[in-house]
Design an enzyme around this catalytic site. Structure first.
Site, short mmCIF file in Angstrom:
data_model
loop_
_atom_site.label_atom_id
_atom_site.label_comp_id
_atom_site.label_asym_id
_atom_site.label_seq_id
_atom_site.Cartn_x
_atom_site.Cartn_y
_atom_site.Cartn_z
N LYS A 97 -0.97 -2.05 -5.41
CA LYS A 97 0.47 -1.84 -5.31
C LYS A 97 1.24 -3.04 -4.77
O LYS A 97 2.44 -3.19 -5.04
CB LYS A 97 0.77 -0.61 -4.46
CG LYS A 97 0.34 0.70 -5.12
CD LYS A 97 0.66 1.89 -4.23
CE LYS A 97 0.21 3.19 -4.87
NZ LYS A 97 0.53 4.37 -4.03
N ASP A 132 6.94 6.21 -5.30
CA ASP A 132 6.25 6.87 -4.20
C ASP A 132 7.22 7.25 -3.08
O ASP A 132 7.06 8.32 -2.46
CB ASP A 132 5.17 5.96 -3.61
CG ASP A 132 3.92 5.89 -4.45
OD1 ASP A 132 3.67 6.84 -5.23
OD2 ASP A 132 3.18 4.89 -4.33
#
Length: 294
Positions: free
Chosen positions: A72, A109
């Site tokens: 990420k 997220d």
């Protein structure tokens, strides 16, 4: 079924048990789209790393790809453009790919955790709260900023990588002021005094067993949340529930980030309630299959 075809996917490690394919398959069907969600696990694709896989999905004409642990943060340097919110967080979990191959990174997220928290524990549980966050990687970064959105008074960060924890603290301080974030000098003591505890590490996933949170520090006055949903009840969630804490597993975050990702990649708002139902069915099927193999 219309003529539109969409190919999207997921790049990460230890992701063969992901329920994202089921969530997106149902959303594709509801939208009348011929779509496919392809899982690319670097533990299965030996010798293939993030740069090669990103090049491959661009060449194959993917509309986008989710990126998960451990990529990420690494993916940021490989993108043509990064959304403002993702740049603020310092982590990307969704990459859109234009027809000409140009890439743009987003973070779903943050919104996914925030909405799951509001549904499962209630926004009031975070407002003015002191929260211990275990894990300052890509998921931890998104959760920390989501806690700011939810009105947390202070986030106390712990990570085995001290530099990673310090970097997250500095970024929160830069955007929200130094009083909103600090490092955990003594993890057990900080947890005892906190209102809530969150595991944002991969520890507790299938294949990465364990619990990074000291069980002795947990008590019934806590709420406890995990970003993991494989399994849905991690050792941390089980321990916190046994101590009487209110708990939030990672399933809701998975559903809400998937809904936001689908909107980004496909341009259609999916039915989140239906996604919750799909998640529950897919989880039950996955767990039944796992039990048969034991």
């Amino acid at each position: 079924m219309n003529e539109r075809r969409v190919l999207i996917g997921l790049i990460g490690a230890n992701i063969m048990k992901s329920l994202s394919p089921a969530l997106h398959a149902e959303a594709f069907a509801a939208a009348g789209i011929d779509g496919y969600y392809h899982v690319m696990d670097v533990e299965r694709l030996r010798g293939r790393r993030l740069p090669q896989l990103l090049d491959a999905v661009k060449a194959a004409g993917f509309a986008g790809a989710n990126v998960t642990y451990p990529f990420k943060q690494e993916v940021l340097a490989l993108l043509d453009e990064v959304d403002r919110e993702a740049a603020q967080i310092g982590a990307v979990n969704a990459v859109t790919i234009a027809p000409d191959g140009r890439t743009k990174g987003y973070n779903t997220d943050r919104r996914g955790f925030r909405r799951s928290f509001e549904e499962g524990l209630g926004r009031a549980s975070a407002e003015a709260a002191t929260v211990v966050l275990v894990g300052a990687g890509g998921a931890g970064r998104a959760v920390a900023f989501a806690l700011m959105d939810l009105g947390a008074a202070a986030v106390v960060v712990h990570d085995r990588d001290g530099m990673q924890a310090t970097a997250l603290m500095a970024d929160i301080a830069a955007h929200y002021g130094p009083s909103r974030c600090r490092l955990a000098d003594d993890l057990e003591r900080e947890i005892v005094a906190a209102d809530g505890v969150i595991n944002a590490t991969p520890v507790g996933m299938l294949g990465i067993p364990g619990n990074p949170v000291p069980v002795s520090a947990l008590h019934g006055g806590h709420w406890a949340a995990d970003v993991i949903y494989t399994p849905i009840e991690t050792a941390f969630i089980e321990a916190a529930a046994a101590k009487g804490a209110r708990v939030l597993a990672g399933g809701g975050m998975c559903v809400h980030q998937a809904a936001e990702t689908f909107r980004l990649f496909v341009g259609i708002e999916p039915d989140v309630k239906q996604m919750h139902r799909t998640f529950a069915r897919a989880l039950a099927a996955r767990d039944a299959m796992t039990a048969e193999k034991v």
